[in-house]
Design an enzyme around this catalytic site. Structure first.
Site, PDB file in Angstrom:
ATOM      1  N   HIS A 440       0.820  -1.214   0.000  1.00  0.00           N
ATOM      2  CA  HIS A 440       0.000   0.000   0.000  1.00  0.00           C
ATOM      3  C   HIS A 440       0.854   1.264   0.000  1.00  0.00           C
ATOM      4  CE1 HIS A 440       0.637   0.978   4.330  1.00  0.00           C
ATOM      5  NE2 HIS A 440       0.639  -0.330   4.507  1.00  0.00           N
ATOM      6  N   CYS A 459       2.653  -5.022   6.976  1.00  0.00           N
ATOM      7  CA  CYS A 459       2.329  -4.752   5.580  1.00  0.00           C
ATOM      8  C   CYS A 459       3.488  -4.040   4.892  1.00  0.00           C
ATOM      9  CB  CYS A 459       1.053  -3.927   5.483  1.00  0.00           C
ATOM     10  SG  CYS A 459      -0.444  -4.896   5.736  1.00  0.00           S
TER      11      CYS A 459
END
Length: 543
Positions: A440, A459
């Site tokens: 992301h 992440c």
């Protein structure tokens, strides 16, 4: 007890290879007889001895012998076949693949091949050679340890070859020598690392790397009594040509050599010899050999075919690349998980991209990070566009007695709306997985400038994510202008990929690039140490 590394077995390999060039009696081994026709053909003279030897055994090797009427795999008459000699020679050279030759007993098998004359001795040789061969082939094809058994963060499960198929190939392969050579990963990455390992072993034999003494930070333009040692150190790793720099000023070719060193070791490329650079320079060459050996094992865990197009993230390198038809078409820096939020290793297919995403705050972050803030200040969420939900119903954070939830389950969901302050930034790339890991954007851009970028909760944050999206979505008619319009709308949009793209999250601390440069990275998650211990245990299992 002193621990022995893989590199200690070169002498055994050399001795075995020397023995194997002697004139062992040879004959081509007989073809194994399929189970369905075993009774239709005359039994091999060794069959009774093999049947007696294997009586009560139920492993895959014994199953193969039973299925072929106990026909020998390697012995024809009273002689070792050519395939047997090739196999033993391969065992002796296992050190080239960072495997332990002693696990396959090449010296013992070669000596027994010369001495065996009785049916019982020949049968025992045939079976032991089969077991060593299956072990060797399995190690080359899928590695010596099961990754997930070594470390639960390694969620990859290499295909283990079937022992029966391997034994059938002894007679059926048109060129058994080529078959043996083809057992190792058929990838340029593995071949290059094998080449680098051989080169660094030669450097180690020539004396290794000269340590650079500690001292003040050395910057370009300065003088320092350690320059002669620094020059020698850069020459030893082929970053500086002999005689390319002289004098007592740190400048010119020597600065460029240090910058190359920094680049190849994942450091800030500034030419300054500070604490971090000095520490990497003084890693002993023996440790570098171990790094390469460990990463050859990791390469054996990977499939040869990663996909026609794929995303490859090396967590240790903190970099991402997109590869299409064998060529890298995009690279980007990434931020990965902190050591105590280490990003796992796995492969999944990316199926959609989300522009202007919501951030559904993971329960662990909600409980461990946001709840203490809310207990201290019920208005802690103000200005962050984070909404609170109980089931599907939104509730006001100002009306919740947060302190009452400090000792038990957290019953609320926190969700951050799309916007510039969203923790996921303006776009995320989804490859659904059980770990809730994805790639992301991020509003925190400064971290991408750092050499070491392990700061996330697991992440993967990517620099210039819309450039990545443009590469991945180009075949869907979505150029950068279209993506910018989607972002500017402020509305959440889900873009489904027409063709899923494999995403491979890997952990490699040593490799060789196509240009011949050998790279090393810090073991940010301690996985080298864990793997080294596991391989040391595996070494002793078959001695």
């Amino acid at each position: 007890m002193r621990k022995t590394t893989i590199t200690a077995f070169a002498l055994t390999a050399a001795l075995a290879a020397a023995l194997l060039v002697s004139d062992l009696p040879t004959a081509r081994a007989q073809n194994p007889v399929p189970a369905s026709s075993a009774s239709a053909l005359p039994a091999d003279p060794l069959a009774p001895a093999l049947a007696s030897l294997l009586q009560g055994s139920s492993d895959a090797v014994a199953g193969h012998y039973a299925a072929t009427g106990h026909a020998p795999v390697w012995i024809a008459g009273e002689r070792l076949g050519e395939q047997g000699r090739l196999a033993i020679a391969a065992f002796a050279a296992a050190n080239d693949h960072a495997l332990n030759p002693l696990n396959y007993h090449p010296l013992e098998l070669a000596a027994r091949a010369e001495a065996a004359t009785t049916p019982e001795a020949l049968a025992a040789l045939d079976v032991d050679l089969s077991r060593a061969y299956v072990r060797y082939a399995t190690h080359l094809v899928s590695g010596r340890v099961q990754p997930n058994a070594v470390n639960k963060a390694l969620n990859i499960f290499p295909h283990v070859p079937d022992a029966g198929d391997l034994l059938e190939a002894v007679a059926e392969a048109p060129d058994f020598g080529a078959f043996l050579d083809g057992l190792s990963p058929n990838t340029p990455n593995y071949a290059r690392l094998k080449q680098a390992l051989a080169a660094y072993r030669a450097k180690a034999a020539a004396g290794g790397f000269t340590p650079v003494p500690d001292g003040a930070v050395l910057k370009p333009g300065m003088s320092d009594p350690r320059l002669d040692v620094l020059r020698r150190r850069m020459e030893q790793q082929d970053y500086l040509a002999p005689g390319a720099h002289a004098g007592d000023v740190y400048d010119g070719a020597l600065v460029e050599a240090v910058k190359t060193f920094q680049d190849y070791h994942g450091l800030a490329v500034d030419g300054v010899v500070g604490k971090d650079t000095l520490a990497e320079m003084n890693v002993p060459i023996g440790r570098r050999l171990i790094q390469m050996e460990l990463n050859m094992e990791r390469r054996r865990w990977m499939p040869d075919d990663l996909g026609e197009a794929y995303v490859f993230v090396n967590l240790a390198d903190q970099n991402l690349k997109v590869v299409r038809d064998g060529k890298t078409v995009h690279t980007a820096r990434v931020v990965v998980g902190k050591p105590y939020h280490a990003t796992p290793v796995f492969s999944k297919d990316m199926t959609y991209v989300e522009v202007n995403p919501y951030w559904n705050v993971p329960p662990s972050i909600a409980t461990n990070e946001y709840l203490p803030k809310l207990i201290s200040n019920p208005r802690a969420l103000d200005g962050q566009n984070i909404r609170v939900f109980s089931g599907d119903a939104e509730v006001s954070p100002h009306q919740i007695a947060w302190a009452s939830y400090s000792g038990g389950p957290f019953p609320f969901k926190l969700r951050q709306d799309p916007g510039d302050g969203n923790a996921l930034g303006r776009i995320k790339f989804m490859f659904p997985n059980e770990f809730n890991i994805y790639i992301h954007d991020t509003p925190s851009r400064a971290l991408f400038e750092r050499a070491q970028r392990s700061f996330s909760h697991g992440c993967i944050r990517v620099s210039d994510p819309f450039a990545l999206a443009e590469v991945l979505l180009a075949d869907q008619g979505l150029d950068r202008a279209a993506l910018d319009r989607a972002k500017a709308s402020g509305d959440r949009q889900v873009i489904t990929l027409r063709r899923p793209i494999p995403v491979h999250l890997t952990y490699l601390t040593a490799w060789m690039n196509k240009d011949g440069s050998t790279h090393f990275r810090k073991d940010i998650y301690g996985r080298d140490e864990v793997l080294q211990k596991a391989l040391a245990r595996a070494m002793t299992d078959n001695l």
